[in-house]
Structures are given as C-alpha cells and as structure tokens.
Design an enzyme around this catalytic site. Structure first.
Site, PDB file in Angstrom:
ATOM      1  N   GLY A  87      22.432   4.440  63.021  1.00 31.35           N
ATOM      2  CA  GLY A  87      21.844   4.054  64.815  1.00 31.35           C
ATOM      3  C   GLY A  87      20.867   4.737  64.966  1.00 31.35           C
ATOM      4  N   ARG A  90      16.668   8.753  66.937  1.00 35.52           N
ATOM      5  CA  ARG A  90      15.927   9.235  68.044  1.00 35.52           C
ATOM      6  C   ARG A  90      15.716   7.906  69.387  1.00 35.52           C
ATOM      7  NH1 ARG A  90      10.905  10.289  64.560  1.00 35.52           N
ATOM      8  NH2 ARG A  90      11.365   9.215  62.724  1.00 35.52           N
ATOM      9  N   ASP A 117      16.890  16.129  64.473  1.00 33.44           N
ATOM     10  CA  ASP A 117      16.179  16.710  65.990  1.00 33.44           C
ATOM     11  C   ASP A 117      16.131  15.562  67.277  1.00 33.44           C
ATOM     12  OD1 ASP A 117      14.098  15.548  65.351  1.00 33.44           O
ATOM     13  OD2 ASP A 117      13.013  17.538  65.551  1.00 33.44           O
ATOM     14  N   GLY A 118      15.832  14.323  66.862  1.00 36.57           N
ATOM     15  CA  GLY A 118      15.824  13.018  67.611  1.00 36.57           C
ATOM     16  C   GLY A 118      14.586  13.154  68.634  1.00 36.57           C
ATOM     17  N   ARG A 168       8.286   1.612  72.656  1.00 33.47           N
ATOM     18  CA  ARG A 168       8.207  -0.040  71.961  1.00 33.47           C
ATOM     19  C   ARG A 168       8.562  -1.021  72.982  1.00 33.47           C
ATOM     20  NH1 ARG A 168      10.465   1.317  66.602  1.00 33.47           N
ATOM     21  NH2 ARG A 168      12.735   1.432  67.000  1.00 33.47           N
ATOM     22  N   ARG A 175      19.019  -5.117  64.229  1.00 35.82           N
ATOM     23  CA  ARG A 175      18.630  -4.862  62.728  1.00 35.82           C
ATOM     24  C   ARG A 175      19.464  -5.799  62.194  1.00 35.82           C
ATOM     25  NH1 ARG A 175      15.666   0.096  63.224  1.00 35.82           N
ATOM     26  NH2 ARG A 175      15.314   0.502  65.319  1.00 35.82           N
ATOM     27  N   ASP A 244      18.169  -1.436  57.044  1.00 36.35           N
ATOM     28  CA  ASP A 244      18.331  -0.724  58.484  1.00 36.35           C
ATOM     29  C   ASP A 244      17.342  -0.918  59.762  1.00 36.35           C
ATOM     30  OD1 ASP A 244      18.207   0.521  56.883  1.00 36.35           O
ATOM     31  OD2 ASP A 244      17.319   2.637  58.760  1.00 36.35           O
ATOM     32  N   ASN A 245      15.772  -1.211  58.483  1.00 43.63           N
ATOM     33  CA  ASN A 245      14.587  -1.388  58.996  1.00 43.63           C
ATOM     34  C   ASN A 245      14.279  -2.583  59.150  1.00 43.63           C
ATOM     35  OD1 ASN A 245      14.505   1.486  59.759  1.00 43.63           O
ATOM     36  ND2 ASN A 245      13.178   1.787  57.457  1.00 43.63           N
TER      37      ASN A 245
HETATM   38  P1  AMP Z   1      14.204   5.704  59.679  1.00 43.31           P
HETATM   39  O1  AMP Z   1      13.839   6.186  57.745  1.00 43.31           O
HETATM   40  O2  AMP Z   1      13.057   6.144  59.707  1.00 43.31           O
HETATM   41  O3  AMP Z   1      13.852   4.187  59.777  1.00 43.31           O
HETATM   42  O4  AMP Z   1      15.597   6.574  59.413  1.00 43.31           O
HETATM   43  C1  AMP Z   1      16.764   6.733  59.495  1.00 43.31           C
HETATM   44  C2  AMP Z   1      17.777   6.782  59.949  1.00 43.31           C
HETATM   45  O5  AMP Z   1      17.451   8.627  60.460  1.00 43.31           O
HETATM   46  C3  AMP Z   1      17.309   5.965  61.599  1.00 43.31           C
HETATM   47  O6  AMP Z   1      19.680   6.486  61.831  1.00 43.31           O
HETATM   48  C4  AMP Z   1      16.859   6.816  62.797  1.00 43.31           C
HETATM   49  O7  AMP Z   1      17.219   7.253  64.377  1.00 43.31           O
HETATM   50  C5  AMP Z   1      17.347   8.496  62.080  1.00 43.31           C
HETATM   51  N1  AMP Z   1      16.119   9.460  62.459  1.00 43.31           N
HETATM   52  C6  AMP Z   1      14.991   9.181  61.970  1.00 43.31           C
HETATM   53  N2  AMP Z   1      14.447  10.709  62.487  1.00 43.31           N
HETATM   54  C7  AMP Z   1      15.157  11.415  63.007  1.00 43.31           C
HETATM   55  C8  AMP Z   1      15.024  12.284  63.802  1.00 43.31           C
HETATM   56  N3  AMP Z   1      13.649  12.974  63.797  1.00 43.31           N
HETATM   57  N4  AMP Z   1      15.796  12.763  64.278  1.00 43.31           N
HETATM   58  C9  AMP Z   1      17.163  12.164  64.506  1.00 43.31           C
HETATM   59  N5  AMP Z   1      17.009  11.186  63.907  1.00 43.31           N
HETATM   60  C10 AMP Z   1      16.608  10.722  62.788  1.00 43.31           C
HETATM   61 MG    MG Z   2      14.555   2.911  60.855  1.00 43.53          MG
END
Ligand code: AMP
Ligand code: MG
Length: 488
Positions: A87, A90, A117-118, A168, A175, A244-245
């Site tokens: 989900g 952040r 940490d969002g 963005r 996705r 998810d990306n």
């Molecule tokens: P990503 O690898 O950036 O595509 O992130 C994978 C998942 O981790 C997604 O659900 C992101 O929203 C979550 N996520 C990545 N970095 C953070 C963060 N610093 N705080 C909260 N959620 C994160």
């Molecule tokens: Mg992502």
C-alpha cells in the site's frame, strides 16, 4: 480517476504530516503545465500557498481544496515472492486536477507504512524528480514530477539525512498490485469496480468491446511491453520491477535504485540489493512479462464473469503470448531507428545483435556510441570510422562496420537526413548516476543550482548543447560504480 474505490478496505483518508520550515528545492514548470498552474517569473507557483500544499503542510490553496487526501492499498510480488499487503506507505494522494492525480511522496506515515517512517530523503527525491522529467523528455511514458520541497527535518537511513517531499502527477497511480490485492482477497466485486473505473477513465475503447476485461488486460500488457522496449533502447534499468511498482497505464513509476547504462553490459545490475540480478538490464523484458502473468492471475475472476474457468485461462494465456511479440516488434523498430535504418531487411536484427554483443565485449558507452553513429557517412571507409577505436576486437568490428556501411547504401535517406533522424532517437544527454550524485551532494549543502541545471539539460536530451558537453561524457570508472540501494 481520483482513486474511485471508496471504503476502508480500499483506501484510508490520511492527512499529510507537516514538515518544519519547508523550502523549494526544485520545480518543473513543464509538469506544472499539465495542471495549468500559474507561475511567477522565477518559475515557482504564483500562489505561495502551493509551497505549503506540496510540503504536505496545508490542503488548501487559493484555487484548490483537497478534502479527502488518501492512501490506497495494494499488494504485490517483491523479488518474485508474494509479499502480501503493501500500500501507499509514504505516498498520499491529494486529489485530481485537470485529469491528473496529485500525489505527495514522503508526506508522512499512513495506515500502510508498516515499519517505515513515511518519509523520503532529499537524495532519493532528487533522483525521482530528475528521472521522471528526463524520461518524459525522452518520450518514454512516466509519472511526472512537479516539485521537491525540502525541510531540515532529520530522517534516518544508513546515515542521517534530511526529509523531502516529491509531488508526482499521473492520470492514475493504479498498479498491477492494486489488482493483485483484491484478487488475493477473492474480492471480485472490488476487482470489478477497479477494472470498470480504469476502463471508464483511461481505456474507453474497451468499454464498447464485448469482452471489456479481456481487452483491458491485453491493452495493459501491450503498453508495458512497449514501455520495457523503450527502456532497453535508452539503456534504462528500473532496479525494482516488483509487481507493486508496475503501472496499469504502462507508465514508468516508483523511481528508486534505477540507473542508465554508461558502459554497455547486458547483465548490468543497478540495484546493489539485487544480488541475484533478477532486475538486471537484460532480464527486464522477461520480468515485465512475469509481472503481466501476475496480472493475468488477478484478472481470472474478471474473465470468469463471462466465461468458464477453462476458457478464461486460455484467453489470458493467449493474451500473454502476445507480450514477447509486441515487445520484439517495438524493440526491433527502435533499434533499427537507432542504427538509422528506415527500411527493413531480414538481416537487420542479426546486425543489431552482433553490434550489441561487440559493445558488451568492449564495454562501449551505450548512449555515446549510438549518438556518434549518426556521424558516419555512407561512402566512408571503415578505417576512417573513429568509433572502431573503442572496440577491443578490431577485426570483428571492422567486419561489422563494413556490413553496416553496405546496409546504409541500401537506405534511401542521405547522410544528412539519416543523421538528423538518428539524433531524434539517440539522446545525447541522459541522467547518468554520477551526474545525479553531483547534484545531490550540492543540494545536501543547500545549493540547488546543479539540480536545476540538470533538469534544464535533460529536458532537451536530443539537442546539442555545446556549453554542456561535459554532461555527455562517460564517467571515469570509479564514478560509474556508484552503488544505489533500495533505501530511499
Ligand atoms: P518501494 O520499494 O519503494 O516500491 O516500496 C515498497 C513498499 O514499502 C511500498 O508499500 C512503500 O509504500 C513502502 N515504503 C517504502 N519506503 C517507506 C517508508 N520510508 N515509509 C513507509 N513505507 C515505505
Ligand atoms: Mg513502490
């Protein structure tokens, strides 16, 4: 569509968490045109409330009120393994303006932040911002970046860094993972809502089709097959092609440890957390196909609304078989054009493949080789071609250039016209890692001029910019080994 699924199982109303003393780091006036945002002569929004809006510190500007900011739920496969619920951990979707969803990345914790940490750091926000805008200028479908707002708020990664919020824009941030989420919960009603909304907003041609979901699936596959062919043609490595990306609109999204190839190595891995090389350059097409297979599983219940289970499987399998065909078609078209070939001959693909193998063997700079290829004249002698000096096996490359020159003789276009056409597909300027790194280091010392300069250069990637020749150079070897991790 401003995410149309309502209900707590699909999205959560989530307010951004303010950041202290926000300041502009960068702004894309080109992206601002998408939402018709009036700008001052300094290139930033006229209405000062936009700084606070894009920082996540207010939900109101003079013209806009965002009353339902939200985080959406999705699931996904990460590095080939089902990861369950993820989900927007952040990212907070503020709402829609002029058909564009406005999302703040790094605006604080949401229901889906899990252990995170969002936040996003300045370093990763600059990379996402510059690459989004650079990809757009290269003509490659992508989510756009409107701004980076910085703050001195400390954020812990491998070391202490500072926070930034990247705004963005995209017609939709849906996705593959959104579909996988509801499919994994066997919630066909939500799946159908999601597909219907996507069709109504973005795939209207599917609406009148007698098999709308089948058509939608085929269209998503086609867009992503074309997309990954475009990545290969500019040497872009995404780095984290988790499901998810992967965008349902076929946009490049979620820029993390991405990288453009400097020296050509087909197995190049840009993400140093990817030890197995799952997302290496040469695997990207296969991985995108794999992601489309994940999407196919999620689409099964939708097809089963009108077909038997067996028929649905056959239909989806057949649609998936189109992926490599669509991919190869686009890849071949693009690489023919990169070589300046406008007609098509049987031997062309072999010619292209032999070149890529030779480039790989000698680790030739991918971007600069193709850019300089346009300087060749049809009636030149092989030994006059300066590019041959970059190859270790001189006999083999001379043989190749000999055949290439003969092939050019059979093209209708003259040298000048061919060269002009090649310069419209082979960029001179790409976001090389060392360039991004230099801009980041300056920005971390509160000097944003280099980020702004890069944005400007990369917005005209196909133009000669004599004052910026340095930005087109292959980096020294030690600088091309900058490691980029998932940490962002
Ligand atoms: P990503 O690898 O950036 O595509 O992130 C994978 C998942 O981790 C997604 O659900 C992101 O929203 C979550 N996520 C990545 N970095 C953070 C963060 N610093 N705080 C909260 N959620 C994160
Ligand atoms: Mg992502």
């Amino acid at each position: 569509m401003a995410f149309t699924l309502s209900g707590d199982d699909a999205r959560q109303i989530t307010h951004p968490t303010p950041i202290p003393h926000p300041y502009w780091v960068a702004f894309s006036s080109s992206a601002a045109k998408l939402i018709d945002l009036p700008l001052s002569p300094d290139g930033y929004p006229e209405d000062p409330a936009w700084l606070d809006l894009l920082a996540g510190n207010t939900l109101n500007t003079n013209g806009h009120q965002f009353s339902e900011p939200m985080a959406t739920v999705y699931s996904g496969h990460q590095f080939g393994v089902w990861a369950g619920q993820l989900g927007d951990g952040r990212a907070i979707l503020l709402g829609q303006i002029h058909g564009q969803e406005l999302q703040l990345k790094g605006a604080g914790k949401t229901m889906y932040s899990r252990m995170g940490d969002g936040r996003a750091v300045l370093r990763s926000s600059i990379r996402e911002f510059l690459c989004s805008e650079a990809m757009h200028a290269l003509g490659i479908p992508t989510t756009r970046a409107l701004s980076i707002v910085g703050s001195d708020l400390p954020v812990r990664r491998e070391s202490m860094e500072t926070a930034a919020v990247c705004a963005r824009l995209a017609p939709s941030f849906i996705r593959v993972g959104h579909f996988e989420h509801f499919a994994s919960l066997q919630n066909s009603a939500r799946l159908k809502e999601l597909a219907d909304a996507l069709i109504a907003e973005h795939f209207v041609d599917c609406e009148s089709d007698d098999q709308p979901y089948f058509k939608l699936f085929g269209e998503i596959c086609r867009r992503n097959a074309t997309l990954v062919a475009q990545w290969q043609a500019v040497g872009f490595c995404h780095g984290v092609m988790n499901s998810d990306n992967i965008s349902a609109l076929g946009l490049t999204m979620d820029y993390g440890p991405f990288g453009f190839l400097d020296r050509f190595e087909i197995e190049h891995i840009c993400n140093h957390s990817d030890q197995a090389g799952r997302y290496a350059y040469h695997r990207q097409p296969q991985i995108m196909h794999w992601n489309m297979a994940c999407l196919a599983s999620a689409f099964l219940p939708l097809l089963e609304l009108n077909h038997t289970a067996e028929e649905s499987q056959t239909l989806l399998r057949n649609a998936l078989e189109q992926f490599p065909i669509e991919y190869a078609q686009t890849w071949q078209d693009l690489f023919r054009k990169k070589l300046g070939l406008h007609s098509s001959e049987d031997g062309d693909i072999r010619l292209i493949e032999r070149l890529l193998q030779a480039m790989h063997d000698s680790k030739v700079d991918f971007t600069n080789f193709f850019r300089n290829l346009s300087k060749i004249k049809k009636d030149q002698h092989v030994t006059q071609i300066a590019l041959r000096d970059q190859f270790i096996d001189r006999n083999a490359i001379d043989q190749w250039f000999g055949e290439y020159l003969q092939r050019l003789q059979r093209e209708v276009l003259g040298d000048e016209a061919r060269s002009a056409a090649m310069n419209l597909i082979n960029p001179k300027y790409i976001l090389r890692n060392h360039l991004a790194q230099a801009a980041i280091e300056k920005a971390q010392a509160k000097n944003f001029a280099e980020t702004h300069r890069l944005l400007k250069i990369l917005s005209r990637p196909f133009d000669e910019q004599p004052e910026h020749e340095d930005y087109a150079l292959t980096p020294p070897l030690d600088m091309s080994k900058i490691e980029v991790s998932c940490s962002s």
